[in-house]
Design a protein around this motif. Structure first.
Motif, PDB file in Angstrom:
ATOM      1  N   GLU A 108       0.678  -1.564  -0.328  1.00 34.46           N
ATOM      2  CA  GLU A 108      -0.205  -0.072  -0.029  1.00 34.46           C
ATOM      3  C   GLU A 108       1.153   1.455  -0.143  1.00 34.46           C
ATOM      4  O   GLU A 108       1.707   1.152   0.461  1.00 34.46           O
ATOM      5  CB  GLU A 108      -1.293   0.150   1.505  1.00 34.46           C
ATOM      6  N   LEU A 109       0.854   2.258  -0.877  1.00 38.74           N
ATOM      7  CA  LEU A 109       1.489   2.927  -0.862  1.00 38.74           C
ATOM      8  C   LEU A 109       0.261   4.412  -0.563  1.00 38.74           C
ATOM      9  O   LEU A 109      -0.888   4.231  -1.014  1.00 38.74           O
ATOM     10  CB  LEU A 109       1.515   3.660  -2.150  1.00 38.74           C
ATOM     11  N   ASP A 110       0.159   5.599   0.479  1.00 35.71           N
ATOM     12  CA  ASP A 110      -0.298   5.890   1.138  1.00 35.71           C
ATOM     13  C   ASP A 110       0.593   7.587   1.541  1.00 35.71           C
ATOM     14  O   ASP A 110       1.540   7.602   1.233  1.00 35.71           O
ATOM     15  CB  ASP A 110      -1.128   5.820   2.269  1.00 35.71           C
ATOM     16  N   VAL A 111      -0.348   8.340   0.714  1.00 37.44           N
ATOM     17  CA  VAL A 111      -0.111  10.220   0.280  1.00 37.44           C
ATOM     18  C   VAL A 111      -0.964  10.277   1.212  1.00 37.44           C
ATOM     19  O   VAL A 111      -2.110  10.520   0.786  1.00 37.44           O
ATOM     20  CB  VAL A 111      -0.265  10.904  -1.372  1.00 37.44           C
ATOM     21  N   GLU A 112      -0.605  11.292   2.074  1.00 35.19           N
ATOM     22  CA  GLU A 112      -0.998  12.243   3.264  1.00 35.19           C
ATOM     23  C   GLU A 112      -1.326  13.498   3.616  1.00 35.19           C
ATOM     24  O   GLU A 112      -0.302  13.683   2.719  1.00 35.19           O
ATOM     25  CB  GLU A 112      -1.106  11.113   4.548  1.00 35.19           C
ATOM     26  N   ALA A 113      -2.202  14.004   4.283  1.00 32.84           N
ATOM     27  CA  ALA A 113      -2.309  15.104   4.604  1.00 32.84           C
ATOM     28  C   ALA A 113      -2.678  16.451   3.369  1.00 32.84           C
ATOM     29  O   ALA A 113      -1.294  17.455   3.318  1.00 32.84           O
ATOM     30  CB  ALA A 113      -0.983  15.633   5.150  1.00 32.84           C
ATOM     31  N   PHE A 114      -3.561  16.697   2.805  1.00 24.95           N
ATOM     32  CA  PHE A 114      -4.365  17.172   2.081  1.00 24.95           C
ATOM     33  C   PHE A 114      -5.534  17.971   2.437  1.00 24.95           C
ATOM     34  O   PHE A 114      -6.070  17.867   3.571  1.00 24.95           O
ATOM     35  CB  PHE A 114      -4.206  16.532   0.611  1.00 24.95           C
ATOM     36  N   PRO A 115      -5.610  19.264   2.068  1.00 24.91           N
ATOM     37  CA  PRO A 115      -6.298  20.349   2.731  1.00 24.91           C
ATOM     38  C   PRO A 115      -8.576  19.372   2.347  1.00 24.91           C
ATOM     39  O   PRO A 115      -8.988  19.997   2.870  1.00 24.91           O
ATOM     40  CB  PRO A 115      -6.017  21.264   2.383  1.00 24.91           C
ATOM     41  N   SER A 116      -7.642  19.269   0.523  1.00 24.96           N
ATOM     42  CA  SER A 116      -9.478  18.968  -0.239  1.00 24.96           C
ATOM     43  C   SER A 116      -8.734  17.083  -1.059  1.00 24.96           C
ATOM     44  O   SER A 116      -7.524  17.005  -1.075  1.00 24.96           O
ATOM     45  CB  SER A 116      -9.551  19.812  -0.783  1.00 24.96           C
ATOM     46  N   ALA A 117     -10.022  16.951  -0.982  1.00 23.35           N
ATOM     47  CA  ALA A 117      -9.885  15.453  -1.138  1.00 23.35           C
ATOM     48  C   ALA A 117      -9.412  15.796  -2.814  1.00 23.35           C
ATOM     49  O   ALA A 117      -8.882  14.572  -3.468  1.00 23.35           O
ATOM     50  CB  ALA A 117     -11.207  14.528  -1.283  1.00 23.35           C
ATOM     51  N   ALA A 118      -9.810  16.869  -3.813  1.00 24.87           N
ATOM     52  CA  ALA A 118      -9.891  17.397  -4.831  1.00 24.87           C
ATOM     53  C   ALA A 118      -7.716  17.103  -4.910  1.00 24.87           C
ATOM     54  O   ALA A 118      -7.559  16.128  -6.032  1.00 24.87           O
ATOM     55  CB  ALA A 118      -9.653  17.960  -5.806  1.00 24.87           C
ATOM     56  N   GLU A 119      -7.423  17.568  -4.589  1.00 24.71           N
ATOM     57  CA  GLU A 119      -5.658  17.555  -4.249  1.00 24.71           C
ATOM     58  C   GLU A 119      -4.908  15.928  -3.754  1.00 24.71           C
ATOM     59  O   GLU A 119      -4.377  15.940  -4.257  1.00 24.71           O
ATOM     60  CB  GLU A 119      -5.023  18.515  -3.111  1.00 24.71           C
ATOM     61  N   ALA A 120      -6.062  15.226  -2.630  1.00 30.47           N
ATOM     62  CA  ALA A 120      -5.107  14.382  -2.514  1.00 30.47           C
ATOM     63  C   ALA A 120      -5.630  13.230  -3.768  1.00 30.47           C
ATOM     64  O   ALA A 120      -4.585  12.643  -4.073  1.00 30.47           O
ATOM     65  CB  ALA A 120      -5.667  13.686  -1.300  1.00 30.47           C
ATOM     66  N   GLU A 121      -6.446  13.188  -4.128  1.00 30.92           N
ATOM     67  CA  GLU A 121      -6.887  12.668  -5.884  1.00 30.92           C
ATOM     68  C   GLU A 121      -5.536  13.292  -6.626  1.00 30.92           C
ATOM     69  O   GLU A 121      -4.989  11.536  -7.005  1.00 30.92           O
ATOM     70  CB  GLU A 121      -8.046  12.574  -6.042  1.00 30.92           C
ATOM     71  N   GLN A 122      -4.781  13.903  -6.893  1.00 34.52           N
ATOM     72  CA  GLN A 122      -4.101  14.352  -8.053  1.00 34.52           C
ATOM     73  C   GLN A 122      -2.880  13.973  -6.950  1.00 34.52           C
ATOM     74  O   GLN A 122      -2.274  13.292  -8.293  1.00 34.52           O
ATOM     75  CB  GLN A 122      -4.332  15.851  -8.049  1.00 34.52           C
TER      76      GLN A 122
END
Length: 176
Positions: free
Chosen positions: A69-83
């Motif tokens: 699993e690769l988790d990229v965390e700590a974004f203020p919005s879901a759109a930024e996290a998806e990007q």
């Protein structure tokens, strides 16, 4: 909203989870763990102040390879996290091409990353695996004992299949 410098971003992440609550998760598989350096639990900082984690994932024995699993965390919005998740998927694929090994992304939707809220608990997780089999019947109709051996010893097999006579004729041909 403009992003803050990486040091400020990390302070916000550690101090107040509600302001940076979203993350993206990718699940990928490689045939051998050595292709990517046998990663166990790795946390790395990204240039924009966020962070990522790579950890092994439990997988069934019928599935090929090793799952991560690769988790990229700590974004203020879901759109930024998806990007960021899409960029991470692209980075994984380019790494696989450059290092010449096979990789498989496990999709749960139309795109490889899954956006999640990292402040919400997933709850209790449980998994199990079972394998069913039936005993092979013997000639008498009952199940065969697994520890019995129905093979002949190697010496007897050579005598019956002509192995001993072939060895003797081979020795005679080259000795005389």
């Amino acid at each position: 909203m403009a992003r803050k410098p990486p040091i400020e971003e990390r302070r916000i992440i550690l101090a107040n989870d509600q302001r940076r609550r979203y993350g993206a998760r990718l699940v990928f598989r490689v045939l051998h763990a050595l292709h990517i350096g046998a990663l166990a639990n790795v946390t790395f900082f990204l240039p924009d102040g966020t962070y990522g984690r790579i950890r092994p994932r439990n997988s069934r024995s019928s599935e090929f390879g090793v799952a991560y699993e690769l988790d990229v965390e700590a974004f203020p919005s879901a759109a930024e996290a998806e990007q960021a998740g899409m960029r991470a998927a692209q980075a994984l694929l380019l790494t696989a091409i450059n290092l010449d090994f096979g990789i498989r992304l496990d999709y749960t939707g139309h795109e490889p990353p899954t956006v999640f809220d990292r402040t919400v608990s997933t709850g209790m997780v449980m998994s199990g695996e079972g394998i069913g089999s039936w005993p092979r019947p013997c000639k008498n109709g009952r199940g065969c004992a697994r520890n019995r051996s129905f093979r002949r010893p190697a010496a007897e097999a050579n005598e019956f299949e002509g192995g001993k006579s072939a060895q003797l004729s081979f020795k005679k041909a080259f000795s005389g």
